[in-house]
Write a protein that holds these residues in place. Structure first.
Motif, PDB file in Angstrom:
ATOM      1  N   UNK A 196      89.875 -48.418  21.547  1.00  0.00           N
ATOM      2  CA  UNK A 196      89.485 -48.420  22.772  1.00  0.00           C
ATOM      3  C   UNK A 196      88.484 -47.426  22.916  1.00  0.00           C
ATOM      4  N   UNK A 197      87.867 -47.284  24.426  1.00  0.00           N
ATOM      5  CA  UNK A 197      86.598 -46.292  24.393  1.00  0.00           C
ATOM      6  C   UNK A 197      87.309 -44.908  24.643  1.00  0.00           C
ATOM      7  N   UNK A 198      86.290 -43.988  24.722  1.00  0.00           N
ATOM      8  CA  UNK A 198      86.679 -42.578  24.845  1.00  0.00           C
ATOM      9  C   UNK A 198      87.404 -42.125  25.784  1.00  0.00           C
ATOM     10  N   UNK A 199      88.309 -40.955  25.604  1.00  0.00           N
ATOM     11  CA  UNK A 199      89.033 -40.649  26.709  1.00  0.00           C
ATOM     12  C   UNK A 199      88.981 -39.037  27.039  1.00  0.00           C
ATOM     13  N   UNK A 231      90.234 -33.056  25.403  1.00  0.00           N
ATOM     14  CA  UNK A 231      91.210 -32.295  26.456  1.00  0.00           C
ATOM     15  C   UNK A 231      90.262 -31.117  26.913  1.00  0.00           C
ATOM     16  N   UNK A 232      90.160 -30.800  28.076  1.00  0.00           N
ATOM     17  CA  UNK A 232      89.673 -29.765  28.810  1.00  0.00           C
ATOM     18  C   UNK A 232      90.611 -29.092  29.787  1.00  0.00           C
ATOM     19  N   UNK A 233      90.565 -27.976  29.649  1.00  0.00           N
ATOM     20  CA  UNK A 233      91.353 -26.932  30.605  1.00  0.00           C
ATOM     21  C   UNK A 233      90.607 -25.946  31.733  1.00  0.00           C
ATOM     22  N   UNK A 234      91.056 -26.150  32.739  1.00  0.00           N
ATOM     23  CA  UNK A 234      90.421 -25.247  33.832  1.00  0.00           C
ATOM     24  C   UNK A 234      91.528 -24.384  34.132  1.00  0.00           C
ATOM     25  N   UNK A 239      96.448 -28.483  41.233  1.00  0.00           N
ATOM     26  CA  UNK A 239      96.401 -30.030  41.362  1.00  0.00           C
ATOM     27  C   UNK A 239      95.072 -30.532  42.625  1.00  0.00           C
ATOM     28  N   UNK A 240      94.741 -29.709  43.246  1.00  0.00           N
ATOM     29  CA  UNK A 240      93.596 -29.972  44.164  1.00  0.00           C
ATOM     30  C   UNK A 240      91.961 -29.788  43.528  1.00  0.00           C
ATOM     31  N   UNK A 241      92.274 -29.756  42.320  1.00  0.00           N
ATOM     32  CA  UNK A 241      90.904 -29.602  41.573  1.00  0.00           C
ATOM     33  C   UNK A 241      89.834 -30.679  41.948  1.00  0.00           C
ATOM     34  N   UNK A 242      90.164 -31.647  42.362  1.00  0.00           N
ATOM     35  CA  UNK A 242      89.147 -32.807  42.552  1.00  0.00           C
ATOM     36  C   UNK A 242      88.560 -32.831  43.737  1.00  0.00           C
ATOM     37  N   UNK A 243      89.173 -32.027  44.846  1.00  0.00           N
ATOM     38  CA  UNK A 243      88.993 -32.134  46.322  1.00  0.00           C
ATOM     39  C   UNK A 243      88.645 -30.799  46.976  1.00  0.00           C
ATOM     40  N   UNK A 244      89.081 -29.587  46.302  1.00  0.00           N
ATOM     41  CA  UNK A 244      88.927 -28.354  46.747  1.00  0.00           C
ATOM     42  C   UNK A 244      87.544 -27.831  46.441  1.00  0.00           C
ATOM     43  N   UNK A 245      87.153 -26.549  46.964  1.00  0.00           N
ATOM     44  CA  UNK A 245      85.876 -26.064  46.943  1.00  0.00           C
ATOM     45  C   UNK A 245      85.292 -26.065  45.562  1.00  0.00           C
ATOM     46  N   UNK A 246      86.082 -26.238  44.534  1.00  0.00           N
ATOM     47  CA  UNK A 246      85.636 -26.044  43.177  1.00  0.00           C
ATOM     48  C   UNK A 246      85.401 -27.293  42.647  1.00  0.00           C
ATOM     49  N   UNK A 247      85.400 -28.567  43.147  1.00  0.00           N
ATOM     50  CA  UNK A 247      85.373 -29.913  42.598  1.00  0.00           C
ATOM     51  C   UNK A 247      84.133 -30.103  41.715  1.00  0.00           C
ATOM     52  N   UNK A 248      82.896 -29.498  42.314  1.00  0.00           N
ATOM     53  CA  UNK A 248      81.810 -29.511  41.534  1.00  0.00           C
ATOM     54  C   UNK A 248      81.643 -29.228  40.027  1.00  0.00           C
ATOM     55  N   UNK A 249      82.324 -28.220  39.975  1.00  0.00           N
ATOM     56  CA  UNK A 249      82.359 -27.680  38.433  1.00  0.00           C
ATOM     57  C   UNK A 249      83.302 -28.828  37.425  1.00  0.00           C
ATOM     58  N   UNK A 250      84.415 -29.331  38.164  1.00  0.00           N
ATOM     59  CA  UNK A 250      85.079 -30.333  37.252  1.00  0.00           C
ATOM     60  C   UNK A 250      84.279 -31.654  37.238  1.00  0.00           C
ATOM     61  N   UNK A 255      80.629 -35.053  34.058  1.00  0.00           N
ATOM     62  CA  UNK A 255      79.057 -35.783  33.582  1.00  0.00           C
ATOM     63  C   UNK A 255      78.568 -35.234  32.167  1.00  0.00           C
ATOM     64  N   UNK A 256      78.798 -34.032  31.887  1.00  0.00           N
ATOM     65  CA  UNK A 256      78.310 -33.658  30.770  1.00  0.00           C
ATOM     66  C   UNK A 256      79.240 -34.296  29.474  1.00  0.00           C
ATOM     67  N   UNK A 257      80.421 -34.743  29.679  1.00  0.00           N
ATOM     68  CA  UNK A 257      81.200 -35.216  28.582  1.00  0.00           C
ATOM     69  C   UNK A 257      80.844 -36.503  28.389  1.00  0.00           C
ATOM     70  N   UNK A 258      80.562 -37.181  29.566  1.00  0.00           N
ATOM     71  CA  UNK A 258      79.787 -38.755  29.383  1.00  0.00           C
ATOM     72  C   UNK A 258      78.445 -38.827  28.830  1.00  0.00           C
ATOM     73  N   UNK A 259      78.030 -37.749  28.955  1.00  0.00           N
ATOM     74  CA  UNK A 259      76.373 -37.816  28.204  1.00  0.00           C
ATOM     75  C   UNK A 259      76.784 -37.449  26.801  1.00  0.00           C
ATOM     76  N   UNK A 260      77.615 -36.882  26.348  1.00  0.00           N
ATOM     77  CA  UNK A 260      78.131 -36.687  24.987  1.00  0.00           C
ATOM     78  C   UNK A 260      78.344 -37.890  24.496  1.00  0.00           C
ATOM     79  N   UNK A 261      79.211 -38.728  25.277  1.00  0.00           N
ATOM     80  CA  UNK A 261      79.393 -40.101  24.552  1.00  0.00           C
ATOM     81  C   UNK A 261      78.655 -41.119  24.715  1.00  0.00           C
TER      82      UNK A 261
END
Length: 263
Positions: A196-199, A231-234, A239-250, A255-261
């Motif tokens: 499989x591809x990277x996860x 694995x990456x921990x914030x 649980x709202x980390x994809x929609x709250x005011x800090x979404x951009x950091x995540x 994007x950085x991880x995809x670039x490394x892959x």
């Protein structure tokens, strides 16, 4: 040709909650898609007004729904899923339907044993009534704050609740809860797939619904595969980390991880 990125939402959020991510990834050169689950309305309001079509869709239903969408793309996509969307992304990656996947605060897959008390409390609105297995269930504002938005202000939690929440099918939660007692559980993921591809697994340190212990236990399920599994921990995110005011950091970390892959 631009690489497709398919965003998969989880329970209680509408697909349009990915809009900021889609804009960012589009600007980064990706071909972005964010289809809803089976039965979701085109908008948050439409989903709230007519929840009946949302009800009774299980994990396999949702997986096949997205597999059909993938089949219509020009090339296998990168999958980015949140909560149960993260579980679906892992299933599809294990089936070799994607080139990579990022699972953010992903619901527990078969084989994961920890069930922290906070996770039980977060899902109690569904489990308190067995009939909810076949229903679409809504969260109250208070329930949403505990399950999703405990790391942001009450005001922001209220705004997120009003903007993005929709009813969700109860069936996936019942299926996941019974996964380790069912040899044919739909929560089973092909974690041993060597080709499989990277996860990337992302976890929020203040997540009540999918605590860090669940994500770490998920990582261990992949120990028999030599494919890339990170694995990456914030630490300060819920649980709202994809929609709250800090979404951009995540999102930037993704994007950085995809670039490394090289993706």
């Amino acid at each position: 040709m631009a690489t497709p990125v398919l965003f998969i939402h989880g329970l209680w959020l509408h697909a349009t909650s990915w809009e900021p991510w889609m804009n960012l990834f589009r600007d980064a050169g990706y071909d972005v898609h964010s289809p809803g689950w089976p039965g979701d309305g085109d908008t948050v309001e439409a989903s709230r007004l007519n929840p009946d079509p949302i009800a009774d869709h299980g994990i396999d239903d949702v997986t096949e729904h997205y597999a059909g969408i993938i089949a219509g793309l020009p090339s296998p996509p990168i999958l980015i899923g949140h909560s149960f969307g993260g579980m679906i992304a892992q299933k599809l990656l294990g089936q070799d339907r994607a080139v990579a996947a990022i699972a953010i605060d992903a619901a527990q897959i078969k084989g994961v044993l920890p069930v922290p008390l906070s996770a039980l409390k977060a899902t109690l609105p569904v489990f308190k009534n067995p009939a909810n297995r076949h229903r679409a269930v809504s969260l109250t504002e208070e329930q949403f704050r505990f399950a999703f938005a405990g790391a942001v202000s009450e005001e922001e939690s209220r705004e997120l609740y009003e903007r993005w929440t929709i009813p969700a099918p109860g069936r996936p939660l019942f299926e996941a809860a019974a996964a380790n007692f069912n040899p044919h559980s739909p929560a089973q993921v092909a974690t041993g797939n060597q080709n499989r591809g990277p996860l990337l697994l992302i976890t929020g340190g203040k997540d009540n619904t999918v605590p860090v212990s669940v994500t770490r236990a998920t990582l261990k399920q992949y120990r028999h595969s030599e494919a890339v599994t990170d694995i990456l921990e914030f630490e300060d995110r819920s649980h709202s980390l994809t929609i709250d005011s800090g979404w951009r950091e995540v999102a930037d970390a993704c994007l950085d991880w995809l670039k490394k892959q090289s993706l």
